[in-house]
Write an enzyme that holds these catalytic residues in place. Structure first.
Site: not given
Lengths: 294, 382
Positions: B101, B189
């Site tokens: 992530y 993101e």
């Protein structure tokens, strides 16, 4: 006393030759503010209703002794305008312009902090500040404020700032200085900066604080108040019933992931001993009680 | 403004980041044609402005063309958290060895950029933050100094990523930061950022929010065109009004975002339900007021209208003239309650006086005006 600006403040307007800059610059002068200069590299040597125009802020500072700049430049030019003002030698830069990109704000905030630590930035996207009876810089209507004290006001919202000034004037309560810090993601001056200055100002005996949803500035202010502020604080927070994830006009006014809600802010402030009004007028009523008890 | 995944990937690709080949489509036949061009297996992915697509059945693996047809027809029209799927992204499927992530956003408290990197990608990062906060390595980046390769290397180390892909990851982080800053993003993101069995670092998902204020530097029109808006919001947007649609029956018009929010609050406080948030901004002239009234008037759920104006620089008599002129121009279906205060409010109220009726009422305070508007809305509903 007042904070940040007073009757000796001399202001240069970046964008005085534009329609907004001219309109509010002249209103500020009518109020009694020392409007000493404007800037426009293409119109240096001319004047706007008697106010001389210089090519740069540095020139204006040198010729007129201006110590504050007020920025009415369109959003695309704000980044360079702020850096020019800091470079030019003013102590306070007030940016009225809205719609400045976040990355520009983050850049010039940190640039000033690193290279011009003595320069205060207010805004962007703020109504400016007024020390009633002394100086008015920005777009606040001067006559809705009563001069004197004992209340200092700090607010994230434009119209609610006016509302607060007006509520107090209706109750015959004066204001030392009213600072609109604006609702953008990277405000140059924070609640804490203003609370610090009000705490130190002998004529300010109570503080009215107006917050709104989004971010955590109110929560940080609450922590600061609990530890550092001896004067009574009354607060109102707008956006109690705003739906999560929706932008409410300001770039800053958004609730996400259950954080930054009005309730959380009110709870934090109340826990710090701040008295909370459920509406702007209730906050005004509470402030009247506080002032009567001073 | 929020980008769809496929737009986010195109945005990342323009900063030379490794994304999978794919095509955006709106019909089953086009999905099949895209899969034939790309070659199966492919992923069929719903394009919506919300999370939780996988759980809702909006992301499917298709081994062959028949499966593409089946999944595309199931996903198109699917309701994911109130968002109806109209767009699909058909992407060449990737084999996954590891899932990471990474994101950049502004930390408003620190007034610096915050990067977050974790070896535990592919799941909801909020859950990781809750259960195992140490699994997220954070870095604060001063916007003036920017991000360096050395900082990235330390950061990758702190996140405990596979050491074999450190160089590739550092390169990707630098590109992602460049996309975030040069592209004027509020948020970038990638979840997951994957490592393939062959050891390639690859962008498998993209969440990007661009700053609408930076339109003078970028062409945002293609992204603006795909923003979700209800019809009322689209109409208001066209008139440059700040409008957010809500569910209730009291139409709200106010000047200034703070006052408009406060007005919505007060309507709720006295037991009503606001139909909207509408900020007409500082200069409330007749055109702006007429535009605002038109937008509210076209909302069939509105039963009463609360106009809450505080005159600062704007003068009361201008506001009053604006309302009177607007009422002459627009045939308003619901009764209006006005609260007018501030600069020259007395002059404004005097101008409104002769026009007052059971269609146009005036109240002395914000609270009383809200009570009256709510009572009218409830009366109309019963």
């Amino acid at each position: 006393m007042s904070i940040f600006i007073d009757e000796n403040t001399k202001v240069v307007y970046q964008g005085l030759t534009g329609s907004q800059g001219r309109y509010y610059g002249m209103l500020n002068r009518d109020y009694g503010t020392q409007v000493v200069a404007g800037t426009n590299p293409k119109k240096a040597g001319t004047d706007v209703e008697g106010v001389p125009i210089f090519a740069t802020v540095a020139d204006a500072v040198e010729s007129t002794g201006a110590n504050v700049s007020c920025v009415f430049i369109p959003a695309a030019g704000v980044r360079s305008a702020v850096l020019e003002a800091a470079e030019g030698g003013v102590e306070l830069i007030v940016v009225i312009t809205e719609g400045v990109p976040m990355h520009d704000e983050a850049f010039f905030y940190n640039k000033l902090k690193a290279d011009y630590p003595g320069v205060r930035l207010l805004g962007p996207n703020c109504p400016g500040l007024i020390s009633p009876g002394k100086a008015n810089i920005g777009i606040t209507a001067g006559h809705i404020a009563k001069e004197g004290g004992p209340v200092g006001i700090v607010s994230r919202s434009g119209t609610l700032t006016y509302q607060a000034l007006y509520e107090l004037k209706q109750k015959d309560i004066g204001c030392t200085t009213c600072v609109g810090i604006g609702g953008d993601p990277v405000p140059g001056t924070s609640f804490i900066d203003c609370l610090t200055a009000f705490e130190e100002d002998p004529e300010t005996e109570a503080v009215m604080m107006i917050g709104e949803i989004g971010g955590s500035a109110e929560e940080e202010a609450a922590e600061f108040i609990a530890a550092n502020v001896s004067k009574p604080v009354v607060a109102y927070v707008a956006g109690l019933t705003a739906p999560p994830g929706k932008k409410m006009g300001h770039a800053g006014a958004i609730v996400s992931g259950g954080k930054g809600t009005a309730q959380a802010k009110m709870d934090a402030l109340a826990a710090a001993g701040v008295r909370i009004g459920q509406s702007p007028s209730e906050a005004g009523d509470i402030m009247a009680e506080v002032v009567a008890a001073l | 403004m929020d980008l769809f995944e496929y737009q986010g990937k195109q945005f990342f690709a323009s900063y030379d980041m490794p994304v999978s080949p794919g095509e955006a489509v709106t019909t089953v036949d086009d999905a099949v044609a895209a899969a034939e061009r790309l070659g199966t297996p492919v992923m069929v992915k719903a394009q919506v402005h919300t999370g939780g697509r996988g759980k809702a059945g909006g992301v499917k693996y298709a081994a062959d063309i028949d499966a593409v047809r089946t999944h595309a027809s199931n996903i198109l029209g699917l309701d994911i958290r109130g968002h109806i799927v109209e767009n699909l992204w058909i992407e060449k499927a990737s084999d996954i060895a590891e899932e990471y992530y990474v994101s950049f956003t502004l930390d408003r408290s620190a007034k610096q950029h915050l990067g977050m990197l974790s070896a535990e990608g592919g799941v909801e990062i909020e859950a990781v933050a809750e259960e195992n906060p140490d699994a997220i390595a954070k870095i604060w980046v001063d916007p003036v100094d920017g991000l360096t390769a050395d900082q990235c290397r330390q950061w990758v180390l702190a996140a405990n990523l596979n050491p074999d892909v450190t160089d590739q990851t550092v390169e990707l982080l630098l590109k992602l930061y460049e996309a975030y800053t040069s592209g004027d993003a509020d948020l970038v993101e990638i979840n997951p950022l994957i490592v393939t069995p062959e050891g390639r670092v690859h962008v498998l998902d993209a969440k990007v929010t661009l700053d609408g204020n930076a339109g003078f530097r970028h062409d945002l029109a293609p992204f603006d065109a795909t923003q979700p808006r209800d019809e009322r919001e689209a109409a208001a947007h066209a008139k440059s009004l700040q409008y957010v649609g809500l569910e209730g029956s009291v139409g709200v018009i106010a000047n200034g975002a703070g006052l408009a929010m406060s007005t919505v609050d007060v309507v709720n406080q006295v037991g009503g339900k606001p139909a909207n948030f509408l900020d007409i901004g500082g200069g409330a002239n007749a055109d702006v007021m007429a535009g605002a009234l038109e937008v509210i008037n076209n909302d069939p759920d509105v039963q009463s209208i609360f106009i809450n104006i505080f005159g600062g620089i704007t003068r009361g008599e201008e506001v009053a003239n604006g309302i009177i002129e607007a009422m002459n121009r627009v045939d308003i279906a619901s009764p209006i309650v006005i609260r007018l205060d501030g600069t020259n409010a007395d002059e404004g109220r005097a101008l409104l006086e002769p026009h007052l009726s059971d269609r146009l009422m005036m109240a002395p305070t914000m609270l009383e005006a809200a009570q009256e508007a709510v009572a009218l809305a409830k009366g109309a509903a019963s």
